[in-house]
Design an enzyme around this catalytic site. Sequence first.
Site, PDB file in Angstrom:
ATOM      1  N   CYS A 187       3.030   8.455   2.139  1.00  0.00           N
ATOM      2  CA  CYS A 187       3.483   7.249   2.841  1.00  0.00           C
ATOM      3  C   CYS A 187       3.918   5.955   2.296  1.00  0.00           C
ATOM      4  O   CYS A 187       2.975   5.404   1.565  1.00  0.00           O
ATOM      5  CB  CYS A 187       2.531   7.291   3.990  1.00  0.00           C
ATOM      6  N   GLU A 243       0.903  -1.269  -0.101  1.00  0.00           N
ATOM      7  CA  GLU A 243      -0.110   0.057  -0.007  1.00  0.00           C
ATOM      8  C   GLU A 243       0.786   1.258   0.066  1.00  0.00           C
ATOM      9  O   GLU A 243       2.072   1.127   0.566  1.00  0.00           O
ATOM     10  CB  GLU A 243      -0.816   0.229   1.269  1.00  0.00           C
ATOM     11  N   CYS A 269       5.700  -7.551   7.043  1.00  0.00           N
ATOM     12  CA  CYS A 269       6.863  -6.928   8.299  1.00  0.00           C
ATOM     13  C   CYS A 269       6.777  -7.965   9.212  1.00  0.00           C
ATOM     14  O   CYS A 269       6.140  -8.859   9.645  1.00  0.00           O
ATOM     15  CB  CYS A 269       6.111  -5.713   8.780  1.00  0.00           C
ATOM     16  N   CYS A 297       4.586  -6.553  15.796  1.00  0.00           N
ATOM     17  CA  CYS A 297       4.110  -5.736  16.844  1.00  0.00           C
ATOM     18  C   CYS A 297       2.496  -6.018  16.822  1.00  0.00           C
ATOM     19  O   CYS A 297       1.679  -6.366  16.016  1.00  0.00           O
ATOM     20  CB  CYS A 297       4.133  -4.272  16.468  1.00  0.00           C
ATOM     21  N   CYS A 300      -1.341   1.368   8.831  1.00  0.00           N
ATOM     22  CA  CYS A 300      -0.319   0.405   7.926  1.00  0.00           C
ATOM     23  C   CYS A 300      -1.035  -0.878   7.657  1.00  0.00           C
ATOM     24  O   CYS A 300      -1.262  -1.703   8.789  1.00  0.00           O
ATOM     25  CB  CYS A 300       0.966   0.504   8.263  1.00  0.00           C
ATOM     26  N   CYS A 318      -0.475  -4.315  15.231  1.00  0.00           N
ATOM     27  CA  CYS A 318      -0.519  -3.849  14.078  1.00  0.00           C
ATOM     28  C   CYS A 318      -1.007  -4.890  12.914  1.00  0.00           C
ATOM     29  O   CYS A 318      -0.579  -6.029  12.960  1.00  0.00           O
ATOM     30  CB  CYS A 318       0.960  -3.187  13.839  1.00  0.00           C
TER      31      CYS A 318
HETATM   32  S1  SF4 Z   1       4.015  -1.410  13.570  1.00  0.00           S
HETATM   33 FE1  SF4 Z   1       3.468  -3.103  12.094  1.00  0.00          FE
HETATM   34  S2  SF4 Z   1       4.906  -2.478  10.179  1.00  0.00           S
HETATM   35 FE2  SF4 Z   1       5.527  -1.228  12.111  1.00  0.00          FE
HETATM   36  S3  SF4 Z   1       7.295  -2.248  12.814  1.00  0.00           S
HETATM   37 FE3  SF4 Z   1       5.542  -3.046  13.972  1.00  0.00          FE
HETATM   38  S4  SF4 Z   1       4.861  -4.757  12.742  1.00  0.00           S
HETATM   39 FE4  SF4 Z   1       6.162  -3.677  11.192  1.00  0.00          FE
END
Ligand code: SF4
Length: 374
Positions: free
Chosen positions: A122, A109, A129, A133, A364, A136
Amino acid sequence: MSGSPLPLVFDAPARGKAPKHWLDLTPDERRETAEKLGLPRYRADQISRHVFDRLEDDATHFTDLPAAIREDLAEQIFPSLLERVTTRTADKGATVKTLWKLHDGSLLESVLMRYPNRSTLCISSQAGCGMACPFCATGQGGLKRNLSQAEITIQALAANQMLTRGEVPGTTGRLNNIVFMGMGEPLANYRAVLGSIRTLLAPSPDGFGMSARGITVSTVGLVPQIRKLTEEELPLTLAVSLHAPDDELRDEIVPVNNRWKVAEVVDAAWDYARTTKRRVSIEYAMMRDINDQVSRAHLLADILKRRGDWGWVHVNLIPLNPTPGSKWTASRKEDERAFVATLERRGVPVTLRDTRGSEIDGACGQLAATVEAS
Ligand code: SF4
C-alpha cells in the site's frame, strides 16, 4: 572520460520539490539523459537493469559502468529520496509498515502485506492529503505536498528490496500487487501517479514489468480525473471510496462530495468498468452510527444496481481503524453483520475486509501522525 566529472544534467530542484531522480524519467528521457552525460545510449538500459531487474539503486555498485563515473552518477541521478525512520510489524511479521522521511522532512508511510501466495504494497502518493475527510488521520494534517514520480515509485523498489532480501518472513518473491491507498488522494497527483504506474508496468529494462491487474488506484471521487483515467485504457483496478450512499451524509464525511455528487461519482465509476472491463471496487468504511444503518445498505444497493447488473462492481466494507482521540469509531459487530446481510440479500457482491495492521497504526496516516505528535 576517466577522472572527469560528468556534465550536470538536472537543474537544482525548485523550493519544496524533490531532487530529480532516474525514476522520474520516461524510458526515452533516460536515454536522452545518458547522452547528455556523454554516455552511449545503451548505458541507459544498463542502468535501468540495475534498478528494475536487480533492484539496486546505489550507482557506486554498478560495476559494469566505468569506475570513474559511478560516484558522480550516484550523486547526480540517484539522490537519496527516502530515509527509513521506523519499521513496525504486526500479524506475526506478515504486515510491515515503514515510515519514511523525505528530503524536506515530510513523512510518508507504506505498508507491505504478505499473504500465503502473494504480497501487496500500500503506497502513498502525497505527503498528507487535502481532501479533509474528518474520520481520517491524514486528512487532519492537510496536504503538505505532492510526491514526485520517483518518490512514489521508489516505495515499490524499497518493498521489493525488503522482499528479495528475505526481510519479510515467509516470502522471497517480488511484489504482486500495489494499491494506491496510503496517504493522499492519488488522482489529485495525477501526472506523477500515472508516470509511476507506467514505470511499474513497463517490461524490463524500462520498468518492473508488473501486471496492470495487480495495481489498484483508489480515489475519493474526483470525477474529471476518473474520466481521464478511463481514457488511458489501462486495465487497472479502480477503487472508489464512497463511504456513504446519500449526498447529505457524504457531503459531511467526504467533503469533496460538495463538488461531485454521489450519482456523478458512481456514473464515472460505471463508465470506467464498462470501458476497461475491470470490476470497480466501492470502498465503504463502516463508522458506528454514522453510515452503518440497514437503510443505508438498501440505499447503496439502489444506487449501484441502477447502473446495470452486478458484474461491474464489488463492495468492500472496511471496519474503520479508529484514530486516537477521534469521535469516529468502528461499527458494532452486529451492525456490520446486518449491513453485510442486507447487501447480500439484495445480490450485491460484498466482502468485509480484514483489518491488517490495526495494532501498528495501520490506517492511512496514523503512524505518521503518531510520530509527528511525538
Ligand atoms: S480518507 Fe484521508 S487520505 Fe483518503 S482522501 Fe480522505 S483525507 Fe485523504
